[in-house]
Write a protein that holds these residues in place. Sequence first.
Motif: not given
Length: 76
Positions: A19-38
């Motif tokens: 996944v290409e991320c935004d450098a200003a809003k880096l996510p935390r490691l081991y976070s749960k990832v959701l699709d567009k339907r949550w």
Amino acid sequence: MVRAIGRVKSKFGHHILIVECDAAKLPRLYSKVLDKRWKPVGKLIDIFGNVNSPYAAVLTNIEEPSRLIGEKLFIK
């Protein structure tokens, strides 16, 4: 709180999405990832690449992860 982490660029192996991320809003490691339907897609396991344009690796738990290429993913 749910926020976007970026768009899926490619698939690596059978269960990892890049996944290409935004450098200003880096996510935390081991976070749960959701699709567009949550719906849960997997877990963020790594952030790598250039500091200005980082990428994230998401370990998926779905049958066909290639269907998500080009879609936005979110973290919870």
